[in-house]
Design a protein around this motif. Structure first.
Motif, PDB file in Angstrom:
ATOM      1  N   GLY A 116      49.120  44.620  26.305  1.00 57.63           N
ATOM      2  CA  GLY A 116      49.198  45.976  26.527  1.00 57.63           C
ATOM      3  C   GLY A 116      47.967  46.545  25.161  1.00 57.63           C
ATOM      4  N   ARG A 117      47.125  45.947  25.452  1.00 58.51           N
ATOM      5  CA  ARG A 117      45.692  46.932  24.475  1.00 58.51           C
ATOM      6  C   ARG A 117      44.766  46.929  25.306  1.00 58.51           C
ATOM      7  NH1 ARG A 117      46.710  45.921  19.194  1.00 58.51           N
ATOM      8  NH2 ARG A 117      48.514  44.262  18.152  1.00 58.51           N
ATOM      9  N   ARG A 118      44.178  47.839  24.485  1.00 53.84           N
ATOM     10  CA  ARG A 118      42.869  48.266  25.235  1.00 53.84           C
ATOM     11  C   ARG A 118      41.926  47.421  25.337  1.00 53.84           C
ATOM     12  NH1 ARG A 118      41.509  52.198  22.881  1.00 53.84           N
ATOM     13  NH2 ARG A 118      39.674  53.418  23.799  1.00 53.84           N
ATOM     14  N   ALA A 119      41.005  47.351  26.029  1.00 59.86           N
ATOM     15  CA  ALA A 119      39.796  46.341  25.837  1.00 59.86           C
ATOM     16  C   ALA A 119      38.859  46.670  26.610  1.00 59.86           C
ATOM     17  CB  ALA A 119      40.191  44.745  25.707  1.00 59.86           C
ATOM     18  N   THR A 120      37.542  45.645  25.914  1.00 58.29           N
ATOM     19  CA  THR A 120      36.101  45.714  27.203  1.00 58.29           C
ATOM     20  C   THR A 120      35.712  44.371  27.395  1.00 58.29           C
ATOM     21  OG1 THR A 120      34.561  47.369  27.261  1.00 58.29           O
ATOM     22  CG2 THR A 120      34.727  46.366  25.471  1.00 58.29           C
ATOM     23  N   LYS A 135      48.586  42.167  32.335  1.00 57.52           N
ATOM     24  CA  LYS A 135      48.452  43.065  30.918  1.00 57.52           C
ATOM     25  C   LYS A 135      47.454  43.505  30.138  1.00 57.52           C
ATOM     26  CE  LYS A 135      53.323  39.971  30.663  1.00 57.52           C
ATOM     27  NZ  LYS A 135      53.555  39.597  29.732  1.00 57.52           N
ATOM     28  N   VAL A 136      46.233  43.933  30.149  1.00 58.86           N
ATOM     29  CA  VAL A 136      45.220  43.887  29.912  1.00 58.86           C
ATOM     30  C   VAL A 136      44.898  45.189  30.064  1.00 58.86           C
ATOM     31  CG1 VAL A 136      42.245  44.116  28.783  1.00 58.86           C
ATOM     32  CG2 VAL A 136      44.097  41.558  29.106  1.00 58.86           C
ATOM     33  N   LYS A 137      44.493  46.644  29.179  1.00 53.17           N
ATOM     34  CA  LYS A 137      44.217  48.161  29.539  1.00 53.17           C
ATOM     35  C   LYS A 137      42.614  47.571  29.734  1.00 53.17           C
ATOM     36  CE  LYS A 137      48.567  50.462  27.643  1.00 53.17           C
ATOM     37  NZ  LYS A 137      48.792  51.077  26.419  1.00 53.17           N
TER      38      LYS A 137
END
Length: 315
Positions: A116-120, A135-137
């Motif tokens: 559910g989090r923004r990540a790179t 589920k990763v943004k």
């Protein structure tokens, strides 16, 4: 004093230490100990890097002993041990922030910290991470991302930008700037900056054209005509225009516009400056010229990009 822990797994990439060096230099630049630095691993003792050299580490202890835990990246993603997953999960509860460098994001994702989090992560592995952890943004075109207490960065050198961002948050922009200068980093790249720089895309073959592009990037507010760029390259205007197009595939005017648009987009995403201020700062003279350049490059006006950025940050 914030305690920073770099967590290593067998086969870690040595460039992880570039980020840790930023905290070390912060201590030197400040003239006092701002950070206490530890190198951890699951078992402790020597841990081998991709180069085969082993580094001495401390065994995992109580993650609550640390302010910041950073998962170091591997050359490519690998299975994560149960012990590492448990440590990272505990750190997400006990520490102020948990971070990753490059493929270290896979470790955070495996521990469920990116759900559910923004990540790179490094662009080469971004789609793999997204497929494995839906589920990763995922935002694969970012240098680093901060989503609450979780920080993730792109390729190995972007760990420096992540560390400088932490230093700035902890002790202010002046110290972060001094650390960047000591590391001979041209400037601290903000998290929203693209991994795919226009300078890298143009990839000039000669030092003369590279010098002209570097000069342009540092002086975007100036007029930057062919004559001025040619002087920076130590060529005649005619020689410069011919060599520039041959090496970059672009005219000087189009290349400068691309650099200006890239810098302006970064200001849109990372600052509250007005469109008029951003236009002048990046050499567009006025907001209408900037708007037309954005439409040519992105197919969207600056206002739309700013609104989309703010919506994403709030989502």
């Amino acid at each position: 004093m914030p305690r920073v822990a770099l967590v290593l797994s067998p086969g870690f990439q040595m460039m992880c230490f570039a980020a840790i060096s930023a905290f070390e230099i912060a201590n030197v630049a400040a003239g006092e100990r701002h950070y206490d630095i530890s190198i951890l691993s699951e078992e402790g003792g020597p841990v081998k890097s991709t180069l085969g050299a082993a580094l001495e580490t401390e065994r995992f202890g109580d993650p609550g002993d640390f302010d910041t835990v950073i998962a170091g990246g591997l050359m490519k993603p690998a299975p994560v041990s149960d012990g590492l997953i448990a440590f990272l999960r505990a750190a997400s509860v006990r520490c102020r922030r948990v971070a990753s460098i490059c493929t270290g994001a896979f470790m955070l994702a495996e521990a469920g910290l990116l759900d559910g989090r923004r990540a790179t992560t490094h662009w080469h592995f971004a789609r793999d991470l997204q497929a494995r952890f839906p589920k990763v943004k995922m935002e694969e075109d970012r240098i680093f991302i901060v989503d609450g207490p979780i920080w993730t960065s792109a390729g190995m050198t972007s760990g420096i930008d992540l560390a400088l961002g932490m230093i700035e948050k902890d002790y202010g922009a002046d110290l972060a700037r001094v650390v960047a200068q000591n590391l001979v980093v041209y400037h601290r790249r903000a998290g929203g900056q693209s991994q795919h720089s226009n300078l890298l895309k143009m990839n000039p073959k000669s030092d003369r054209i590279q010098n002209a592009l570097t000069f342009a990037q540092q002086n975007l507010r100036a007029a930057l005509g062919v004559e001025q760029l040619a002087r920076a390259a130590n060529l005649s205007p005619r020689q410069f225009s011919r060599a520039f197009r041959a090496e970059t595939g672009k005219t000087p005017a189009r290349a400068i516009e691309n650099l200006r648009v890239e810098a302006a987009r970064l200001m849109l995403e990372q600052s509250r400056h007005s469109l008029d201020e951003i236009a002048v700062e990046n050499g567009f003279t006025d907001r209408e010229r900037m708007r037309r350049a954005f439409l040519r490059t992105f197919g969207l006006p600056p206002q739309t990009i700013r609104r989309a950025t703010r919506f994403g940050a709030e989502g």
